[in-house]
Design an enzyme around this catalytic site. Structure first.
Site, PDB file in Angstrom:
ATOM      1  N   ALA A 150       3.809 -20.976 -25.304  1.00  0.00           N
ATOM      2  CA  ALA A 150       2.968 -21.842 -24.482  1.00  0.00           C
ATOM      3  C   ALA A 150       2.015 -21.000 -23.657  1.00  0.00           C
ATOM      4  CB  ALA A 150       3.821 -22.705 -23.556  1.00  0.00           C
ATOM      5  N   ASP A 151       0.808 -21.513 -23.485  1.00  0.00           N
ATOM      6  CA  ASP A 151      -0.140 -20.907 -22.563  1.00  0.00           C
ATOM      7  C   ASP A 151      -0.143 -21.628 -21.222  1.00  0.00           C
ATOM      8  OD1 ASP A 151      -2.184 -18.793 -23.975  1.00  0.00           O
ATOM      9  OD2 ASP A 151      -1.246 -20.150 -25.396  1.00  0.00           O
ATOM     10  N   ARG A 152       0.251 -22.897 -21.227  1.00  0.00           N
ATOM     11  CA  ARG A 152       0.387 -23.639 -19.970  1.00  0.00           C
ATOM     12  C   ARG A 152       1.264 -24.869 -20.215  1.00  0.00           C
ATOM     13  NH1 ARG A 152      -3.472 -24.193 -15.192  1.00  0.00           N
ATOM     14  NH2 ARG A 152      -4.708 -22.647 -16.328  1.00  0.00           N
ATOM     15  N   ALA A 176       0.056 -26.835 -23.469  1.00  0.00           N
ATOM     16  CA  ALA A 176      -1.085 -26.254 -24.166  1.00  0.00           C
ATOM     17  C   ALA A 176      -0.630 -24.978 -24.857  1.00  0.00           C
ATOM     18  CB  ALA A 176      -2.217 -25.942 -23.185  1.00  0.00           C
TER      19      ALA A 176
END
EC number: 5.3.1.23
Length: 441
Positions: free
Chosen positions: A328-330, A338
């Protein structure tokens, strides 16, 4: 076989470096060669792990040192020693020592292993923006370490707080979707401002540098916890069988300070002897799966099969996938996530096939300030990344391009859970877990 690797940790290397030891009890003579690209040790016909290695006798006497100018040829033993220990560091995306930072240029992998010097915040910004460095945890670490390098050289003069603030603002703008850099910037800025009330400029610089260097150890430790929690949770549903995992993009040592998030779960399963196979998507358009995840898997002997992104649903149906695990990036307050574009469609396909879908991410990738994925800013990359490969055009000239780097997976599709260093949580429980109001599943 001349060697068998088992995980090992050592106080003699910085925490950024991920150490393994190989106990060699050969029944025949072994010729050990420095790896041509990196200087690690391998036996003839075997693939060495990237990294640097030292060869020691059982008594601790160094009998061969690879990677040094004096060790350009093989180390040959005419009779098998009773016991040898080979120290080998696994893949290093980041090389740091006080005042010096190098990053592995991931745009050149898997064909070239090149470390680029990062001498300034601007160098780090450009490395992050161009994706020489990628992966949300690694972006934050490299960005902050570049600041440490400049501070070590005296940057900021009598007003380091202003220099730190302006540098962090610049670094955060490089790739806005990944939350780790922004979170690290806020926490570091708060720390620096508090320290400035009691310390002079030089003392402040030293305190900030120490805070940044601690990020390295924290990231590796958190990733190991993520790997172990994720492996245990997946295995709880299949207590006796080996498992098959599908993953996306690259979430391993190359995306972090070491070990990895989703690929860390795979590593832990492999270490337990419970991984049957990992399937990794190529991850267009930048091919982080085929270039980086496949590279890590081959280097470490993880059983893996590469597929195109469009084969994922068929693979789920035909290859008995136990779970899908992505990074995950966020991750926002409601669990919407995201991640690299293509994750959303994997979650949809997993839901259809009844396969648990997990997100593996440290708490530093969680952003409770945003209520839902609708609030996440999605980075759009240049068209050339989709229409060209290594500078060679592959698309019809003049075609319009939409090239978002990320998509958002709704929390309803994250059916396995969100794996953090605190444990595994349902999306609906994440906010309570991160604020200390809930313990792990």
């Amino acid at each position: 076989m001349c060697r068998d690797f088992q995980p090992y940790s050592s106080p003699f290397y910085p925490p950024i470096q991920h150490i393994h030891a190989a106990l060699l009890r050969p029944s025949r003579s072994c010729t050990l060669y420095p790896h041509p690209a990196s200087g690690s040790i391998s036996a003839p016909g075997q693939t060495a792990r990237p990294g640097r290695g030292h060869l020691h006798s059982a008594s601790g006497e160094k009998v061969c040192k690879s990677g040094a100018s004096a060790a350009t040829g093989p180390c040959v033993f005419s009779s098998p020693p009773s016991r040898l220990v080979v120290w080998v560091m696994t893949l290093e995306a980041i090389r740091y020592k006080a005042g010096s930072l190098q990053v592995l240029n991931q745009l050149l992998l898997p064909h070239q292993t090149v470390y680029d010097e990062v001498r300034s915040v601007q160098d780090a910004y450009e490395a992050i923006k161009s994706m020489k460095v990628r992966g949300a945890p690694a972006i934050a670490i490299v960005g902050c370490l570049s600041l440490a390098v400049e501070l070590r050289a005296g940057a900021g003069g009598d007003d380091p707080v202003t220099f730190i603030r302006e540098s962090l603002c610049h670094l955060t703008s490089a790739r806005p979707t990944a939350v780790n850099m922004g979170r690290a910037a806020r926490e570091l800025m708060e720390f620096a401002e508090n320290e400035s009330m009691e310390k002079n400029s030089e003392q402040l610089r030293e305190s900030v540098i120490a805070w940044i260097e601690d990020m390295l150890e924290r990231d590796v430790n958190d990733n190991r916890k993520i790997g172990n929690y994720g492996a245990q949770h997946i295995l709880s549903g299949v207590p006796r069988d080996s498992v098959t995992i599908l993953t996306h993009c690259n979430t391993g040592s190359l995306a972090t300070a070491g070990y990895g998030t989703a690929l860390g779960v795979v590593r832990s399963l492999h270490a337990l002897g419970r991984l049957k196979r990992m399937y990794c998507t190529e991850t267009r358009p930048y091919n982080q799966g085929s270039r980086l995840t496949a590279y890590e898997a081959v280097a470490e002997g993880i059983p893996a099969t590469l597929i195109t992104d469009s084969m994922a649903a068929l693979t789920m149906r035909e290859m008995n996938i136990t779970a899908v695990v992505v990074g995950a990036d966020r991750v926002v307050a409601n669990g919407d996530t995201a991640n690299k574009v293509g994750t959303y469609q994997l979650a949809i396909a997993a839901k259809h096939h009844g396969i648990p879908f997990y997100v593996a991410a440290p708490s530093t990738s969680c952003d409770l300030s945003l209520e839902s994925g609708r609030d996440i800013i999605i980075e759009v990359r240049p068209p050339e990344e989709l229409t060209n490969i290594n500078g060679v055009p592959i698309a019809a000239p003049g075609i319009e391009v939409w090239n978002p780097a990320f998509d958002v997976t709704p929390h309803q599709l994250i059916t396995g859970g969100i794996i953090t260093e605190l444990g595994v949580f349902l999306p609906s429980e994440l906010q309570a877990a991160l604020t200390g109001r809930l313990t792990a599943l």
